[in-house]
Design a protein around this motif. Sequence first.
Motif, PDB file in Angstrom:
ATOM      1  N   SER A   1      -0.574  -7.540  -5.844  1.00 36.88           N
ATOM      2  CA  SER A   1       0.421  -6.752  -5.199  1.00 36.88           C
ATOM      3  C   SER A   1       1.406  -6.693  -6.488  1.00 36.88           C
ATOM      4  O   SER A   1       1.558  -7.215  -7.261  1.00 36.88           O
ATOM      5  N   GLN A   2       2.013  -5.166  -6.398  1.00 38.12           N
ATOM      6  CA  GLN A   2       2.849  -4.798  -7.414  1.00 38.12           C
ATOM      7  C   GLN A   2       4.465  -5.049  -6.807  1.00 38.12           C
ATOM      8  O   GLN A   2       4.668  -4.819  -5.764  1.00 38.12           O
ATOM      9  N   LYS A   3       5.141  -5.674  -7.676  1.00 40.39           N
ATOM     10  CA  LYS A   3       6.502  -6.201  -7.276  1.00 40.39           C
ATOM     11  C   LYS A   3       7.377  -5.076  -7.160  1.00 40.39           C
ATOM     12  O   LYS A   3       7.316  -3.982  -8.223  1.00 40.39           O
ATOM     13  N   VAL A   4       8.240  -4.798  -6.099  1.00 31.24           N
ATOM     14  CA  VAL A   4       9.101  -3.521  -6.019  1.00 31.24           C
ATOM     15  C   VAL A   4      10.285  -3.929  -5.413  1.00 31.24           C
ATOM     16  O   VAL A   4      10.349  -5.167  -5.117  1.00 31.24           O
ATOM     17  N   ASP A   5      11.445  -3.290  -5.688  1.00 32.43           N
ATOM     18  CA  ASP A   5      12.995  -3.688  -5.236  1.00 32.43           C
ATOM     19  C   ASP A   5      13.130  -2.824  -4.042  1.00 32.43           C
ATOM     20  O   ASP A   5      12.818  -1.620  -4.067  1.00 32.43           O
TER      21      ASP A   5
ATOM     22  N   PHE B   1       3.935  -4.508  -2.774  1.00 36.36           N
ATOM     23  CA  PHE B   1       3.101  -3.430  -2.457  1.00 36.36           C
ATOM     24  C   PHE B   1       1.845  -3.609  -2.818  1.00 36.36           C
ATOM     25  O   PHE B   1       1.402  -3.685  -4.075  1.00 36.36           O
ATOM     26  N   GLN B   2       0.855  -3.429  -1.939  1.00 32.24           N
ATOM     27  CA  GLN B   2      -0.672  -3.535  -2.079  1.00 32.24           C
ATOM     28  C   GLN B   2      -1.253  -2.311  -1.627  1.00 32.24           C
ATOM     29  O   GLN B   2      -1.268  -1.984  -0.588  1.00 32.24           O
ATOM     30  N   GLU B   3      -1.886  -1.350  -2.585  1.00 36.93           N
ATOM     31  CA  GLU B   3      -2.375  -0.124  -2.304  1.00 36.93           C
ATOM     32  C   GLU B   3      -3.825  -0.531  -1.494  1.00 36.93           C
ATOM     33  O   GLU B   3      -4.451  -1.606  -1.644  1.00 36.93           O
TER      34      GLU B   3
ATOM     35  N   ARG C   1      -3.969   7.289   1.876  1.00 39.93           N
ATOM     36  CA  ARG C   1      -2.674   6.900   1.022  1.00 39.93           C
ATOM     37  C   ARG C   1      -1.841   5.475   1.365  1.00 39.93           C
ATOM     38  O   ARG C   1      -2.467   4.995   2.523  1.00 39.93           O
ATOM     39  N   GLY C   2      -1.188   5.357   0.648  1.00 39.07           N
ATOM     40  CA  GLY C   2      -0.189   4.044   1.077  1.00 39.07           C
ATOM     41  C   GLY C   2      -0.978   2.718   0.812  1.00 39.07           C
ATOM     42  O   GLY C   2      -1.426   2.540  -0.165  1.00 39.07           O
ATOM     43  N   GLY C   3      -0.454   1.832   1.717  1.00 36.72           N
ATOM     44  CA  GLY C   3      -0.821   0.525   1.480  1.00 36.72           C
ATOM     45  C   GLY C   3      -0.050  -0.239   2.649  1.00 36.72           C
ATOM     46  O   GLY C   3       0.456   0.188   3.459  1.00 36.72           O
ATOM     47  N   LEU C   4       0.233  -1.274   1.954  1.00 38.72           N
ATOM     48  CA  LEU C   4       0.600  -2.591   2.689  1.00 38.72           C
ATOM     49  C   LEU C   4       2.060  -3.129   2.092  1.00 38.72           C
ATOM     50  O   LEU C   4       2.050  -3.098   0.728  1.00 38.72           O
TER      51      LEU C   4
ATOM     52  N   LEU D   1       8.315   3.474   0.280  1.00 34.20           N
ATOM     53  CA  LEU D   1       9.532   2.729  -0.485  1.00 34.20           C
ATOM     54  C   LEU D   1      10.838   3.751   0.069  1.00 34.20           C
ATOM     55  O   LEU D   1      11.758   3.006   0.093  1.00 34.20           O
ATOM     56  N   GLU D   2      10.712   4.728   0.119  1.00 29.59           N
ATOM     57  CA  GLU D   2      11.912   5.386   0.514  1.00 29.59           C
ATOM     58  C   GLU D   2      12.351   5.033   1.857  1.00 29.59           C
ATOM     59  O   GLU D   2      13.610   4.942   2.342  1.00 29.59           O
TER      60      GLU D   2
END
Length: 142
Positions: free
Chosen positions: A80-84, A92-94, A109-112, A135-136
């Motif tokens: 996964s990619q780290k996000v704030d 976040f994992q696509e 689209r999207g992911g988890l 994310l929004e």
Amino acid sequence: MIIHAKEIKYNHNSKTISEIRKKANFTILSPNKIPDDWTLEIKTSPWIMLHYMDSKDTELIVAIHLSKGFPLSDEDFPHSQKVDINGNTGYFQEWIDSGEVDKKGDPIRGGLLNWVQDGTNVEMSSSRLSKERMLEIARSMK
């Protein structure tokens, strides 16, 4: 267009957010920035599930599952990619088939998206919204 919904349209006679907040033993978060034509169905077993549907109540746009918080770590989400998200580390994992077309002809689209906020574990999933849109919504959760 994203606006703060003044009144949530619940479907299937589901419980309301106010009702579950009174009974839950953890913080019930909900997004402030959702389109006002989405409907919401809440399921409460085995955890709290907020299912936001399209205006026709036929397609799931985003699912948000809430449970009592537990620590998350990088080891739990190695791909996964780290996000704030509101000062919390999220992951976040696509979807593996992102960019392909589903059986209805719609792009996937999207992911988890996972994070812990105010003692609540949040798992958001969508195959209809972009990562940015997810994310929004996540950052509008209070």
